[in-house]
Design a protein around this motif. Sequence first.
Motif, PDB file in Angstrom:
ATOM      1  N   VAL A 122       0.825  -1.209   0.000  1.00 23.93           N
ATOM      2  CA  VAL A 122       0.000   0.000   0.000  1.00 23.93           C
ATOM      3  C   VAL A 122       0.861   1.262   0.000  1.00 23.93           C
ATOM      4  O   VAL A 122       0.356   2.358  -0.205  1.00 23.93           O
ATOM      5  CB  VAL A 122      -0.990   0.041   1.190  1.00 23.93           C
ATOM      6  CG1 VAL A 122      -1.986  -1.104   1.093  1.00 23.93           C
ATOM      7  CG2 VAL A 122      -0.262   0.020   2.519  1.00 23.93           C
ATOM      8  N   GLY A 123       2.163   1.105   0.237  1.00 24.02           N
ATOM      9  CA  GLY A 123       3.053   2.255   0.259  1.00 24.02           C
ATOM     10  C   GLY A 123       4.377   1.936   0.910  1.00 24.02           C
ATOM     11  O   GLY A 123       4.773   0.780   1.008  1.00 24.02           O
ATOM     12  N   LEU A 141       1.764   6.586   0.420  1.00 24.29           N
ATOM     13  CA  LEU A 141       0.963   5.562  -0.250  1.00 24.29           C
ATOM     14  C   LEU A 141       1.382   5.428  -1.704  1.00 24.29           C
ATOM     15  O   LEU A 141       2.042   6.314  -2.258  1.00 24.29           O
ATOM     16  CB  LEU A 141      -0.518   5.904  -0.121  1.00 24.29           C
ATOM     17  CG  LEU A 141      -1.039   6.038   1.326  1.00 24.29           C
ATOM     18  CD1 LEU A 141      -2.505   6.451   1.328  1.00 24.29           C
ATOM     19  CD2 LEU A 141      -0.829   4.752   2.105  1.00 24.29           C
ATOM     20  N   TYR A 173      -7.219   6.145   5.006  1.00 22.27           N
ATOM     21  CA  TYR A 173      -6.461   6.685   3.869  1.00 22.27           C
ATOM     22  C   TYR A 173      -7.303   7.693   3.080  1.00 22.27           C
ATOM     23  O   TYR A 173      -6.769   8.672   2.569  1.00 22.27           O
ATOM     24  CB  TYR A 173      -5.988   5.576   2.933  1.00 22.27           C
ATOM     25  CG  TYR A 173      -5.047   4.577   3.560  1.00 22.27           C
ATOM     26  CD1 TYR A 173      -4.138   4.941   4.563  1.00 22.27           C
ATOM     27  CD2 TYR A 173      -5.048   3.252   3.148  1.00 22.27           C
ATOM     28  CE1 TYR A 173      -3.278   4.021   5.122  1.00 22.27           C
ATOM     29  CE2 TYR A 173      -4.176   2.323   3.699  1.00 22.27           C
ATOM     30  CZ  TYR A 173      -3.300   2.707   4.685  1.00 22.27           C
ATOM     31  OH  TYR A 173      -2.441   1.798   5.237  1.00 22.27           O
TER      32      TYR A 173
END
Length: 181
Positions: A122-123, A141, A173
């Motif tokens: 996701v990052g 992200l 997020y």
Amino acid sequence: MSAKQLMIARIGKPHGLYGEVTVQLHTDEPERRFPDGQVIDTEAAPGSGVPRQLTVRSTRVHNGVWLLAFEEVPDRTGAEGLRGTRLLASALATEPDEVDEDAFYEDDLIGLEARDPGGVVVGTVSGLDIGGAQDRLVLTLTDGVTAYVPFVRQFVPTVTGDHVVVDPPAGLYDLYREGLE
């Protein structure tokens, strides 16, 4: 062979006229790390003029904020030049029986992949925001948005040598993406 250096604080803004600075602590033991007369290694931007070492002149807490003054910095002008400087200590300064297995240093976290519980990236961890009540992982992200996740076992259940597993509350997020639309 030099010991690994760990960041124990980052210098913030000047306080007052006599060289005091605020510090963002990255240690649970500021009283032990910053006694008067302690010589502390520094890391600052090249060409900043910050000495490689600073000697603690005094420490105090004002309204919950730690303030440090250094022998080498007599006034506010000098203190302004220290902003952003990292204060370092040898990793060997921690006794082996004092090591907390759930303690992580910012330098150890930056650059780790951030994955969801299913293993999807996701990052990347880009920092650690030290807070009074709780620390937060700073994530960049995959779409470039910066997000903050409380650094507690409930939301970051796993930290390994190459990644962290991040399981934030639903919609967290999206809160950071909303301001970009």
